[in-house]
Scaffold this motif. Structure first.
Motif, PDB file in Angstrom:
ATOM      1  N   LYS A 104       0.846  -1.203   0.000  1.00 17.79           N
ATOM      2  CA  LYS A 104       0.000   0.000   0.000  1.00 17.79           C
ATOM      3  C   LYS A 104       0.882   1.254   0.000  1.00 17.79           C
ATOM      4  O   LYS A 104       1.898   1.305   0.698  1.00 17.79           O
ATOM      5  CB  LYS A 104      -0.935   0.001   1.212  1.00 17.79           C
ATOM      6  CG  LYS A 104      -0.206   0.105   2.525  1.00 17.79           C
ATOM      7  CD  LYS A 104      -1.154   0.432   3.679  1.00 17.79           C
ATOM      8  CE  LYS A 104      -0.355   0.726   4.914  1.00 17.79           C
ATOM      9  NZ  LYS A 104      -0.780  -0.031   6.083  1.00 17.79           N
ATOM     10  N   THR A 137       6.057  -4.528  10.593  1.00 12.40           N
ATOM     11  CA  THR A 137       7.486  -4.193  10.641  1.00 12.40           C
ATOM     12  C   THR A 137       8.008  -4.041  12.071  1.00 12.40           C
ATOM     13  O   THR A 137       9.074  -4.541  12.415  1.00 12.40           O
ATOM     14  CB  THR A 137       7.749  -2.884   9.865  1.00 12.40           C
ATOM     15  OG1 THR A 137       7.373  -3.103   8.503  1.00 12.40           O
ATOM     16  CG2 THR A 137       9.218  -2.476   9.940  1.00 12.40           C
ATOM     17  N   THR A 139       6.807  -1.207   5.558  1.00 15.52           N
ATOM     18  CA  THR A 139       7.985  -0.344   5.674  1.00 15.52           C
ATOM     19  C   THR A 139       9.305  -1.112   5.716  1.00 15.52           C
ATOM     20  O   THR A 139      10.284  -0.692   5.096  1.00 15.52           O
ATOM     21  CB  THR A 139       7.871   0.504   6.974  1.00 15.52           C
ATOM     22  OG1 THR A 139       6.507   0.891   7.120  1.00 15.52           O
ATOM     23  CG2 THR A 139       8.744   1.721   6.910  1.00 15.52           C
TER      24      THR A 139
END
Ligand SMILES: *Cc1c(COP(=O)(O)O)cnc(C)c1O
Length: 230
Positions: A38, A204, A222
Motif C-alpha cells: 500500500k 514491521t 515499511t
C-alpha cells in the motif's frame, strides 16, 4: 539504488524471520511473508517480484484494482477495512486469495453472496481487536467464538484463521500479550471443535515477537519497501 536497497531489506527481513522462528523452535517455512505494498509504486512491486516475492497485501480496494490491472503473476491478500459495497470487486479478482479483515456479520454475508456469484469459496481471517483500542476495527475477543460458529453456515466463506493489529509501541515486547491473547483465543475456539490454522499477526515493528508467539503470516510494509517517498 532502489533495487539494491530492496534486496538488502528483503535479506534482512528474511534473516530476522528465520532467527525469530528459531528462537521459538519453529521453521521459517511455517511463516508466510506478505509484502504490504500500500502506498508503494508499481516499480517497487516489480522490483520485489524480481527478487522472488509474489504475495502482496493491499488495504484499499481501489488501489488494489488499479495495481492489479497493471501487474500479472501476483497473488494479493486484502488486509484493510473492507466496505460492503467493495466486496464485489475483490470477488471478481481470482488472484485475491485471502481477506484478513472480516469484522462484521453483514460483511461476512456480503462476501458469501459475491463468492457464490463468482463460483468460488473465499478464504478469510477474522480480525480481532485484542487490544480493545476504540480506533481499531475488529471483533471483540468475547464475540469471536459465536462468530466462528455462525460463519459455518456460510457455504462460500472459508474461515482459516484470526488476524490482529497490535498497537504501535516503541518496544515490541509491550505487545507480546496481544499476540498471546490471539493464540489463546484460537485455542479456546479449537476446544469447541473449530480448527483455525492461520494467525496473521506482526508488522514491521513487531513481527519478531509475533513469530515467537506463533504467527503464521506476517504483514510487512515499511521493513521491505522503506518509507513511502523513498
Ligand atoms: C500498513 C499495514 C501493515 C504494514 O505495516 P508496516 O508497519 O509498514 O509494516 C500491516 N498490516 C496492516 C493491516 C496494514 O494496514
Amino acid at each position: 539504488m532502489l533495487e539494491v536497497d530492496l534486496k538488502e531489506r528483503l535479506v534482512n527481513i528474511r534473516e530476522r524471520i528465520k532467527a525469530a522462528a528459531g528462537r521459538a523452535g519453529r521453521e521459517a517455512s511455517e511463516i508466510k511473508l506478505i509484502a504490504v505494498s500500500k502506498n508503494h509504486s508499481i516499480d517497487k512491486i516489480l522490483a520485489l517480484k524480481k527478487l522472488g516475492i509474489n504475495l502482496f497485501g493491499e488495504s484499499r480496494v481501489q488501489e488494489l484494482r488499479e495495481k492489479n490491472e497493471r501487474l500479472t503473476g501476483i497473488t494479493w491478500h486484502f488486509i484493510g477495512h473492507l466496505q460492503r459495497n467493495k466486496v464485489k470487486y475483490l470477488m471478481r479478482m481470482e488472484n485475491c486469495q485471502l481477506i484478513h479483515s472480516l469484522d462484521s456479520w453483514r460483511l461476512a454475508r456480503e462476501i458469501n453472496k459475491w463468492a457464490r456469484k463468482n463460483k468460488r469459496v473465499m478464504p478469510v481471517l477474522l480480525e480481532v481487536n485484542v487490544s480493545g483500542d476504540e480506533n481499531k476495527f475488529g471483533l471483540k475477543p468475547e464475540d469471536t467464538l459465536a462468530f466462528v460458529e455462525e460463519t459455518q453456515s456460510l457455504k462460500f466463506v472459508d474461515l482459516q484463521g484470526l488476524m490482529t493489529i497490535a498497537p504501535y509501541v516503541k518496544d515490541p515486547e509491550e505487545v507480546r500479550p496481544c499476540f498471546r491473547q490471539l493464540v489463546e483465543l484460537r485455542e479456546e475456539i479449537a476446544a469447541k471443535g473449530y480448527q483455525l490454522k492461520e494467525l496473521s499477526m506482526g508488522m514491521t515493528n513487531d513481527f519478531e515477537v509475533a513469530i515467537e508467539e506463533g504467527a503464521t503470516m506476517v504483514r510487512i510494509g515499511t521493513g521491505l519497501f522503506g518509507k513511502r517517498d523513498e
